[in-house]
Design a protein around this motif. Structure first.
Motif, PDB file in Angstrom:
ATOM      1  N   ARG A  41       0.832  -1.206   0.000  1.00 40.52           N
ATOM      2  CA  ARG A  41       0.000   0.000   0.000  1.00 40.52           C
ATOM      3  C   ARG A  41       0.865   1.255   0.000  1.00 40.52           C
ATOM      4  O   ARG A  41       0.612   2.209  -0.749  1.00 40.52           O
ATOM      5  CB  ARG A  41      -0.928   0.004   1.212  1.00 40.52           C
ATOM      6  CG  ARG A  41      -2.127  -0.925   1.103  1.00 40.52           C
ATOM      7  CD  ARG A  41      -3.181  -0.573   2.135  1.00 40.52           C
ATOM      8  NE  ARG A  41      -2.666  -0.666   3.497  1.00 40.52           N
ATOM      9  CZ  ARG A  41      -2.791  -1.726   4.277  1.00 40.52           C
ATOM     10  NH1 ARG A  41      -3.411  -2.789   3.813  1.00 40.52           N
ATOM     11  NH2 ARG A  41      -2.312  -1.715   5.500  1.00 40.52           N
ATOM     12  N   ARG A  42       1.894   1.281   0.850  1.00 36.85           N
ATOM     13  CA  ARG A  42       2.731   2.490   0.957  1.00 36.85           C
ATOM     14  C   ARG A  42       3.548   2.711  -0.315  1.00 36.85           C
ATOM     15  O   ARG A  42       3.715   3.850  -0.765  1.00 36.85           O
ATOM     16  CB  ARG A  42       3.645   2.380   2.182  1.00 36.85           C
ATOM     17  CG  ARG A  42       2.878   2.465   3.496  1.00 36.85           C
ATOM     18  CD  ARG A  42       3.808   2.705   4.676  1.00 36.85           C
ATOM     19  NE  ARG A  42       4.663   1.560   4.954  1.00 36.85           N
ATOM     20  CZ  ARG A  42       4.329   0.541   5.731  1.00 36.85           C
ATOM     21  NH1 ARG A  42       3.124   0.493   6.290  1.00 36.85           N
ATOM     22  NH2 ARG A  42       5.176  -0.451   5.972  1.00 36.85           N
ATOM     23  N   ARG A  65     -12.307   0.964   8.871  1.00 33.41           N
ATOM     24  CA  ARG A  65     -11.281   1.997   8.715  1.00 33.41           C
ATOM     25  C   ARG A  65     -11.388   2.714   7.366  1.00 33.41           C
ATOM     26  O   ARG A  65     -10.395   3.202   6.833  1.00 33.41           O
ATOM     27  CB  ARG A  65      -9.905   1.363   8.901  1.00 33.41           C
ATOM     28  CG  ARG A  65      -9.691   0.876  10.333  1.00 33.41           C
ATOM     29  CD  ARG A  65      -8.426   0.055  10.481  1.00 33.41           C
ATOM     30  NE  ARG A  65      -7.235   0.836  10.156  1.00 33.41           N
ATOM     31  CZ  ARG A  65      -6.036   0.303   9.996  1.00 33.41           C
ATOM     32  NH1 ARG A  65      -5.862  -1.004  10.092  1.00 33.41           N
ATOM     33  NH2 ARG A  65      -4.995   1.069   9.719  1.00 33.41           N
ATOM     34  N   THR A 118     -12.546   5.516   7.086  1.00 33.78           N
ATOM     35  CA  THR A 118     -12.144   6.893   7.390  1.00 33.78           C
ATOM     36  C   THR A 118     -10.654   7.100   7.137  1.00 33.78           C
ATOM     37  O   THR A 118     -10.244   8.195   6.727  1.00 33.78           O
ATOM     38  CB  THR A 118     -12.475   7.246   8.848  1.00 33.78           C
ATOM     39  OG1 THR A 118     -11.928   6.222   9.710  1.00 33.78           O
ATOM     40  CG2 THR A 118     -13.976   7.338   9.062  1.00 33.78           C
ATOM     41  N   ASP A 119      -9.837   6.071   7.377  1.00 36.29           N
ATOM     42  CA  ASP A 119      -8.396   6.199   7.114  1.00 36.29           C
ATOM     43  C   ASP A 119      -8.130   6.440   5.632  1.00 36.29           C
ATOM     44  O   ASP A 119      -7.287   7.266   5.254  1.00 36.29           O
ATOM     45  CB  ASP A 119      -7.653   4.934   7.558  1.00 36.29           C
ATOM     46  CG  ASP A 119      -7.657   4.748   9.068  1.00 36.29           C
ATOM     47  OD1 ASP A 119      -8.118   5.659   9.766  1.00 36.29           O
ATOM     48  OD2 ASP A 119      -7.197   3.691   9.526  1.00 36.29           O
ATOM     49  N   ILE A 120      -8.849   5.692   4.793  1.00 37.03           N
ATOM     50  CA  ILE A 120      -8.671   5.826   3.341  1.00 37.03           C
ATOM     51  C   ILE A 120      -9.130   7.207   2.888  1.00 37.03           C
ATOM     52  O   ILE A 120      -8.460   7.876   2.083  1.00 37.03           O
ATOM     53  CB  ILE A 120      -9.431   4.711   2.606  1.00 37.03           C
ATOM     54  CG1 ILE A 120      -8.829   3.341   2.952  1.00 37.03           C
ATOM     55  CG2 ILE A 120      -9.414   4.934   1.091  1.00 37.03           C
ATOM     56  CD1 ILE A 120      -9.598   2.160   2.392  1.00 37.03           C
ATOM     57  N   GLU A 123      -9.328   9.938   4.722  1.00 36.04           N
ATOM     58  CA  GLU A 123      -8.416  10.956   5.248  1.00 36.04           C
ATOM     59  C   GLU A 123      -7.162  11.065   4.375  1.00 36.04           C
ATOM     60  O   GLU A 123      -6.701  12.180   4.066  1.00 36.04           O
ATOM     61  CB  GLU A 123      -8.029  10.616   6.685  1.00 36.04           C
ATOM     62  CG  GLU A 123      -7.112  11.660   7.334  1.00 36.04           C
ATOM     63  CD  GLU A 123      -6.727  11.299   8.751  1.00 36.04           C
ATOM     64  OE1 GLU A 123      -6.175  12.183   9.449  1.00 36.04           O
ATOM     65  OE2 GLU A 123      -6.952  10.144   9.167  1.00 36.04           O
ATOM     66  N   SER A 124      -6.622   9.917   3.963  1.00 30.37           N
ATOM     67  CA  SER A 124      -5.440   9.933   3.093  1.00 30.37           C
ATOM     68  C   SER A 124      -5.764  10.575   1.745  1.00 30.37           C
ATOM     69  O   SER A 124      -4.961  11.338   1.190  1.00 30.37           O
ATOM     70  CB  SER A 124      -4.919   8.511   2.884  1.00 30.37           C
ATOM     71  OG  SER A 124      -4.464   7.960   4.094  1.00 30.37           O
ATOM     72  N   HIS A 145      -5.907  14.272   2.128  1.00 27.19           N
ATOM     73  CA  HIS A 145      -4.559  14.823   2.280  1.00 27.19           C
ATOM     74  C   HIS A 145      -3.856  14.918   0.932  1.00 27.19           C
ATOM     75  O   HIS A 145      -3.180  15.909   0.634  1.00 27.19           O
ATOM     76  CB  HIS A 145      -3.754  13.936   3.241  1.00 27.19           C
ATOM     77  CG  HIS A 145      -2.329  14.385   3.422  1.00 27.19           C
ATOM     78  ND1 HIS A 145      -1.294  13.930   2.616  1.00 27.19           N
ATOM     79  CD2 HIS A 145      -1.776  15.250   4.304  1.00 27.19           C
ATOM     80  CE1 HIS A 145      -0.177  14.504   2.998  1.00 27.19           C
ATOM     81  NE2 HIS A 145      -0.424  15.302   4.023  1.00 27.19           N
ATOM     82  N   GLY A 184      -6.528  -0.140  -0.750  1.00 27.62           N
ATOM     83  CA  GLY A 184      -6.627  -0.337   0.698  1.00 27.62           C
ATOM     84  C   GLY A 184      -7.822  -1.142   1.126  1.00 27.62           C
ATOM     85  O   GLY A 184      -8.210  -1.113   2.302  1.00 27.62           O
ATOM     86  N   ARG A 189      -8.136  -3.211   4.374  1.00 25.07           N
ATOM     87  CA  ARG A 189      -8.291  -2.534   5.661  1.00 25.07           C
ATOM     88  C   ARG A 189      -9.764  -2.385   6.048  1.00 25.07           C
ATOM     89  O   ARG A 189     -10.077  -2.180   7.212  1.00 25.07           O
ATOM     90  CB  ARG A 189      -7.636  -1.153   5.606  1.00 25.07           C
ATOM     91  CG  ARG A 189      -6.112  -1.219   5.594  1.00 25.07           C
ATOM     92  CD  ARG A 189      -5.505   0.151   5.731  1.00 25.07           C
ATOM     93  NE  ARG A 189      -5.651   0.932   4.514  1.00 25.07           N
ATOM     94  CZ  ARG A 189      -5.245   2.183   4.400  1.00 25.07           C
ATOM     95  NH1 ARG A 189      -4.711   2.798   5.414  1.00 25.07           N
ATOM     96  NH2 ARG A 189      -5.397   2.824   3.261  1.00 25.07           N
ATOM     97  N   GLY A 213     -10.530  -4.195   9.296  1.00 19.37           N
ATOM     98  CA  GLY A 213     -10.837  -3.212  10.331  1.00 19.37           C
ATOM     99  C   GLY A 213     -12.114  -3.521  11.070  1.00 19.37           C
ATOM    100  O   GLY A 213     -12.299  -3.190  12.227  1.00 19.37           O
TER     101      GLY A 213
END
Length: 291
Positions: free
Chosen positions: A70-71, A104, A106-108, A110-111, A114, A280, A283, A287
């Motif tokens: 992913r990173r 999760r 929300t994590d995706i 949020e990224s 950003h 992602g 997750r 999650g």
């Protein structure tokens, strides 16, 4: 060291746990998917999957590779966007089903915010059936939701099994109707639960109806009844109903991405968010099992 195309293939297999479904998602031949995974395993010197004729599972090294993949892919996309001089903008109307409230996602998001600060992201959380209708009516640009088994539309994110869940202390009386905790129409799991019980000839009654996942979970934790739910998204405090309860199998359920009418102002942003969710996707269902 690691080829981005091989990493994308790895993620697709990890999320679908199927070489066939991963090939369908990516538009590749199954032999190409197998080749990508084999070359990635050669590059790492580790086995990433255990597989036989019936199942595919991540190894411990495969689990570790998920985060790295992913990173690496995120950095690759960011670099490509930067040097292309392309900055996404516009309004993106995204719909996600209630199933993802406790995950999760929300994590995706949020990224994504950003990475693309100029995109005006508008989120709608609703029942899958309602989101399908809003998408067809042109009110949404991208939807992440369940689909019915006979519906061919959408890009598969992952496939899971529907199971019966409830409070650990709950005991069902085989002589009485099954107490159901359900979404209101047009909830997809509601319809599938009714159909499965009717095929078995098992009587049922609605013990609770709520359009909110939190409402359903609260009712289930209170022991009011059972609910049909994705196995990979079982909320904390609830467990699978044991087979001895005699409830019918519910079968698989697909979670998919669907694009709406291609509005020029939203198309690139929708494609970028879809790519982020596909990258992602593991997750989301992983999650759902976290407390």
């Amino acid at each position: 060291m690691y080829d981005p195309s091989q990493l994308r293939t790895f993620l697709a297999v990890a999320q679908t746990l199927s070489f066939t479904r991963a090939a369908r998602r990516l538009g590749l031949r199954q032999s190409t998917v197998s080749q990508h995974v084999r070359r990635l395993e050669e590059a790492t010197g580790r086995q990433l999957f255990t597989r036989d004729t019936h199942s595919v599972e991540l190894t411990e090294d495969g689990e570790a590779m998920l985060g790295f993949a992913r990173r690496i892919l995120a950095a690759h996309e960011q670099a490509a966007a930067f040097f292309a001089g392309k900055r996404l903008g516009g309004r993106l109307r995204f719909g996600a089903s209630e199933d993802f409230v406790l995950t999760r996602l929300t994590d995706i998001l949020e990224s994504f915010r950003h990475d693309h600060p100029d995109v005006d992201l508008e989120l709608t959380v609703e029942l899958s059936g309602t989101l399908h209708k809003q998408l067809d009516a042109g009110k949404l640009d991208l939807v992440l939701a369940k689909r019915r088994p006979e519906d061919p539309r959408g890009e598969l994110v992952w496939q899971d099994d529907l199971v019966w869940i409830g409070a650990e202390r709950l005991r069902l009386d085989p002589e009485r109707p099954v107490p159901l905790i359900v979404y209101p129409p047009p909830g997809i799991t509601r319809a599938l639960a009714f159909e499965a019980l009717e095929r078995r000839g098992r009587a049922w009654r609605v013990a609770c109806t709520s359009g909110s996942l939190n409402g359903l979970v609260a009712a289930a934790r209170a022991g009011l009844g059972v609910m049909a739910h994705s196995r990979g998204l079982i909320p904390p405090g609830l467990v699978r109903v044991p087979d001895r309860a005699g409830l019918p199998e519910l079968g698989p359920v697909d979670f998919v991405l669907l694009h709406g009418e291609r509005r020029a102002s939203a198309q690139d942003a929708a494609d970028a968010l879809a790519a982020a969710i596909l990258a992602g996707g593991d997750r989301l269902h992983r999650g759902g099992r976290e407390s």
